[in-house]
Design a protein around this motif. Structure first.
Motif, short mmCIF file in Angstrom:
data_model
loop_
_atom_site.label_atom_id
_atom_site.label_comp_id
_atom_site.label_asym_id
_atom_site.label_seq_id
_atom_site.Cartn_x
_atom_site.Cartn_y
_atom_site.Cartn_z
N SER A 497 0.87 -1.18 0.00
CA SER A 497 0.00 0.00 0.00
C SER A 497 0.91 1.23 0.00
CB SER A 497 -0.94 -0.01 1.21
OG SER A 497 -0.19 -0.09 2.38
N LEU A 498 0.75 2.03 -1.04
CA LEU A 498 1.62 3.21 -1.21
C LEU A 498 1.17 4.32 -0.27
CD1 LEU A 498 1.82 3.23 -5.13
CD2 LEU A 498 3.46 2.26 -3.52
N PRO A 499 2.11 5.07 0.31
CA PRO A 499 1.72 6.20 1.17
C PRO A 499 1.10 7.32 0.34
CG PRO A 499 4.09 6.20 0.79
CD PRO A 499 3.57 4.96 0.15
N PRO A 500 0.47 8.29 1.00
CA PRO A 500 -0.11 9.41 0.24
C PRO A 500 0.99 10.18 -0.51
CG PRO A 500 -0.68 9.55 2.60
CD PRO A 500 0.27 8.42 2.45
N ALA A 501 0.70 10.61 -1.74
CA ALA A 501 1.65 11.43 -2.51
C ALA A 501 1.68 12.84 -1.90
CB ALA A 501 1.21 11.45 -3.96
N PRO A 502 2.73 13.64 -2.19
CA PRO A 502 3.90 13.34 -3.02
C PRO A 502 4.89 12.38 -2.31
CG PRO A 502 4.13 15.51 -2.02
CD PRO A 502 2.77 15.01 -1.63
N TRP A 503 5.78 11.79 -3.17
CA TRP A 503 6.72 10.80 -2.66
C TRP A 503 8.17 11.24 -2.90
CZ3 TRP A 503 3.72 7.45 -6.55
CH2 TRP A 503 2.48 7.03 -6.00
N ASP A 504 9.06 10.68 -2.07
CA ASP A 504 10.49 10.65 -2.39
C ASP A 504 10.78 9.23 -2.88
OD1 ASP A 504 10.77 13.20 -1.40
OD2 ASP A 504 11.47 12.56 0.58
N ILE A 505 11.57 9.12 -3.96
CA ILE A 505 11.87 7.77 -4.46
C ILE A 505 13.38 7.55 -4.59
CG2 ILE A 505 9.68 7.47 -5.71
CD1 ILE A 505 11.21 8.16 -8.32
N ALA A 506 13.78 6.32 -4.26
CA ALA A 506 15.14 5.85 -4.58
C ALA A 506 14.98 4.97 -5.81
CB ALA A 506 15.72 5.06 -3.41
N PHE A 507 15.81 5.19 -6.83
CA PHE A 507 15.57 4.47 -8.09
C PHE A 507 16.87 4.24 -8.86
CE2 PHE A 507 15.42 8.97 -9.03
CZ PHE A 507 16.00 9.10 -10.29
N ARG A 508 16.79 3.28 -9.77
CA ARG A 508 17.86 3.02 -10.73
C ARG A 508 17.31 3.34 -12.10
NH1 ARG A 508 19.35 -2.00 -7.26
NH2 ARG A 508 21.03 -1.08 -6.06
N ILE A 509 18.22 3.58 -13.05
CA ILE A 509 17.75 3.79 -14.42
C ILE A 509 18.32 2.69 -15.31
CG2 ILE A 509 17.53 6.28 -14.12
CD1 ILE A 509 20.11 6.62 -15.77
N ARG A 510 17.59 2.43 -16.41
CA ARG A 510 18.08 1.44 -17.37
C ARG A 510 17.55 1.79 -18.76
NH1 ARG A 510 14.44 -3.03 -18.45
NH2 ARG A 510 16.24 -4.31 -18.95
N ALA A 511 18.25 1.27 -19.77
CA ALA A 511 17.80 1.45 -21.15
C ALA A 511 16.71 0.42 -21.43
CB ALA A 511 18.97 1.25 -22.09
N ASP A 512 15.61 0.88 -22.00
CA ASP A 512 14.50 -0.03 -22.33
C ASP A 512 14.19 0.11 -23.81
OD1 ASP A 512 12.33 -1.78 -21.85
OD2 ASP A 512 10.96 -0.06 -21.82
N GLU A 513 14.19 -1.03 -24.52
CA GLU A 513 13.87 -1.01 -25.95
C GLU A 513 12.36 -1.07 -26.10
OE1 GLU A 513 15.94 -0.97 -28.70
OE2 GLU A 513 17.72 -0.75 -27.44
N TYR A 514 11.79 -0.12 -26.85
CA TYR A 514 10.34 -0.13 -27.07
C TYR A 514 10.06 0.28 -28.51
CZ TYR A 514 5.36 0.84 -26.38
OH TYR A 514 4.00 0.84 -26.48
N GLU A 515 9.47 -0.66 -29.27
CA GLU A 515 9.16 -0.43 -30.68
C GLU A 515 10.35 0.16 -31.43
OE1 GLU A 515 5.54 1.86 -30.80
OE2 GLU A 515 4.31 0.15 -30.19
N GLY A 516 11.53 -0.49 -31.22
CA GLY A 516 12.74 -0.10 -31.95
C GLY A 516 13.42 1.15 -31.43
N GLU A 517 12.87 1.73 -30.36
CA GLU A 517 13.44 2.97 -29.81
C GLU A 517 14.00 2.69 -28.41
OE1 GLU A 517 11.55 7.19 -28.88
OE2 GLU A 517 10.61 6.24 -30.61
N THR A 518 15.15 3.28 -28.11
CA THR A 518 15.71 3.13 -26.75
C THR A 518 15.20 4.27 -25.89
OG1 THR A 518 17.70 2.11 -27.64
CG2 THR A 518 17.83 2.95 -25.41
N ARG A 519 14.59 3.91 -24.76
CA ARG A 519 14.14 4.97 -23.84
C ARG A 519 14.64 4.67 -22.44
NH1 ARG A 519 7.63 3.51 -23.44
NH2 ARG A 519 7.94 1.45 -22.54
N LEU A 520 14.62 5.70 -21.62
CA LEU A 520 15.11 5.56 -20.26
C LEU A 520 13.95 5.14 -19.35
CD1 LEU A 520 17.44 8.05 -18.45
CD2 LEU A 520 15.31 7.37 -17.35
N GLU A 521 14.17 4.08 -18.58
CA GLU A 521 13.14 3.61 -17.65
C GLU A 521 13.67 3.70 -16.23
OE1 GLU A 521 10.38 -0.07 -18.13
OE2 GLU A 521 12.09 -0.75 -16.92
N ILE A 522 12.77 4.05 -15.32
CA ILE A 522 13.10 4.09 -13.89
C ILE A 522 12.68 2.78 -13.25
CG2 ILE A 522 12.18 5.04 -11.74
CD1 ILE A 522 12.35 7.77 -12.85
N GLN A 523 13.54 2.22 -12.40
CA GLN A 523 13.15 1.08 -11.56
C GLN A 523 13.20 1.55 -10.11
OE1 GLN A 523 15.88 -2.12 -12.50
NE2 GLN A 523 14.64 -2.82 -14.22
#
Length: 534
Positions: A497-523
């Protein structure tokens, strides 16, 4: 980044790993003696046996050394111990079977042997020479044999981070420097080195970084039919990343050795036949599914024990045990428990004769082998590394051992060590998340032990739409920070159960291929209600 670089040259070497910067293989202890004995065996066409281990490091090591010796015109016998019946390494049972089957004149023990004083003495008495290629921690005395090529027997060696397949690669390099072989491309064998190095969770620094970075490229273009089929059944798409090896390819290669015998994994790596490759890859995929089921049952039984007995305030370590727990999954269950509770964990399965096989996983701050050494009186045998170890124990000694191990863990671990914490590398704004940042981020690959995936922090983030659950496990979120939007995935958070927004997030980034395009995704790694800024 917390990399501890002293010079621009060190930064350059890190960002652009080059094979040309690999060191002289003769810097490893006893390599010269090993090379001379191997080439002598080749010249005299002696019966050579490669004695391995049933995990990925052991199997890739044997495959690499077998291909090297075949290039010299030899056909070595390949021997893997049976995990269930014989246990790890040069046990009395596996050594007996090996000698009876193959009558070696030269036995090369790979990924085992550093502590096998009595067993190696017995092998020598029965007429075979022994070479040990290993990276396990030595005990006080070493076996007497032709050569022990293990960087850990020399406290000053800079190569303590190598696993066995890295050591085998260095030996092959030394052999080729001494006696080149036309048409043998050692560089193309880095696919095996990358598989073993990532699967064994050794630090990805120094030459390991070069092995894995270049090896991942070799896996992508590998001509091994078995590896190509394994990539297919694992659903891995290029470019090959360490997480693909660690979570998809490695577990499938490991699965056969965990539940039965590792022969099939070795055959998969060595076969030239497309039909065999497809059948072996399917077999390993099925074994991996079975392994997951067995692991789940043991994990749930262990969780019940932990719920009854574990007190996080009192206990600095977790020891769980049960009758009939499958020895092949104890290490994975230990890893899961250690991660979940942030404690060193030892998981022991007892058979009907009241003999227990155990597997331990540690946390930063506790050297497992050192801790087990302090409880050695209640153990039949033990061995391993700082972070992972195996042991054998009698059922009537479990209480004495558990009390001793918890006490030792409490002495060695500070309260701070027992507090899980996220180490943030850098705070970012969503406006910083662009292709340029992703390009530099990817220069830091390969990520893994010793070179963790950078962890970022963003403040005051809000959902731009309702989070969507995927496979009843994960959450897909569209996030907004000021006017910038970003897609994110939060693994295993569908029931959170997510707390009420707004949030602080700790995250990693990775390259994600989507329909032949590379985009940045947050994990997303962690999420909390936004903290008020003073």
């Amino acid at each position: 980044m917390r990399k501890g670089f002293a010079t621009a040259e060190e930064v350059e070497a890190f960002l652009r790993p080059r094979l040309s910067s690999l060191s002289d293989p003769f810097l490893l202890p006893n390599v010269q003696a090993a090379v001379e004995r191997v080439l002598g065996a080749v010249d005299r066409h002696e019966r050579i046996v490669l004695f391995g281990d049933y995990d990925v490091d052991g199997v890739t090591s044997i495959a690499l050394l077998a291909e090297m010796l075949r290039a010299y015109g030899e056909t070595p016998e390949l021997f893997l111990p049976l995990r269930m019946e014989e246990g790890y390494g040069l046990s009395r049972e596996s050594t007996e079977r090996c000698l009876e089957q193959h009558h070696p004149q030269l036995l090369i023990a790979v990924d085992c042997g550093t502590s096998s004083i009595a067993e190696i003495a017995d092998i020598r008495q029965r007429g075979a020479d022994v070479i040990v290629l290993d990276h396990h921690e030595p005990k006080s005395a070493l076996p007497e044999c032709v050569a022990i090529v293990n960087p850990k027997i020399d406290p000053d060696s800079p190569f303590h981070y190598l696993c066995s397949v890295g050591i085998v690669f260095k030996l092959c390099h030394a052999l080729l420097k001494t006696r080149p072989v036309d048409g043998f491309d050692l560089k193309s064998k880095l696919d095996l080195v990358a598989l073993g190095t990532v699967a064994d969770i050794v630090p990805l620094r120094g030459e390991n970084r070069i092995f894995v970075q270049r090896g991942a490229i070799e896996i992508t273009r590998s001509t091994r039919p078995g590896l190509k089929k394994l990539i297919e059944v694992s659903g891995v798409r290029p470019p090959i990343l360490t997480e693909d090896i660690g979570f998809r390819l490695g577990p499938r290669l490991n699965a056969a050795g965990r539940l039965s015998t590792a022969e099939k994994s070795l055959q998969l790596l060595l076969t030239k036949d497309e039909g065999d490759a497809a059948a072996l890859a399917d077999f390993l995929d099925n074994q991996n599914r079975k392994r997951q089921d067995v692991e789940k049952q043991v994990f749930l039984a262990a969780e019940e024990q932990i719920a009854r007995e574990f007190d996080p305030v009192r206990d600095a370590a977790i020891i769980v045990s049960g009758r009939g727990w499958h020895p092949g999954v104890l290490g994975i269950v230990g890893s899961r428990i250690s991660r979940k509770y942030h404690r060193p964990a030892i998981v022991i399965g007892f058979d009907e004769s009241a003999i227990g096989k155990g597997s331990g996983r540690s946390i930063e701050g506790l050297n497992l082998v050192e801790a087990l050494d302090r409880c050695a009186e209640s153990l039949e045998k033990f061995g391993g590394h700082e972070m992972a170890a195996g042991l054998t124990i009698r059922e009537d000694k479990i209480d004495i051992f558990a009390t001793c191990f918890r006490r030792v863990a409490r002495e060695l671990l500070s309260d701070e060590c027992l507090q899980p914490c996220l180490r943030i590398d850098h705070e970012l704004l969503f406006s910083d998340l662009n292709p340029d940042l992703l390009h530099w981020h990817e220069m830091l690959q390969p990520f893994g032990n010793g070179n963790p995936h950078p962890l970022f922090f963003a403040r005051e983030v809000e959902p731009a739409s309702t989070p969507r659950a995927v496979k009843d496990k994960h959450l897909i979120l569209r996030l907004r920070q000021r006017n910038y939007h970003q897609r994110a995935i939060y693994f295993d958070a569908a029931v959170t159960s997510l707390p009420p927004a707004p949030w602080d997030i700790a995250f990693r980034i990775r390259a994600d291929e989507y329909e032949g395009e590379t985009r940045l995704e947050i994990q997303i790694q962690a999420l909390r209600k936004a903290a008020a800024i003073n």
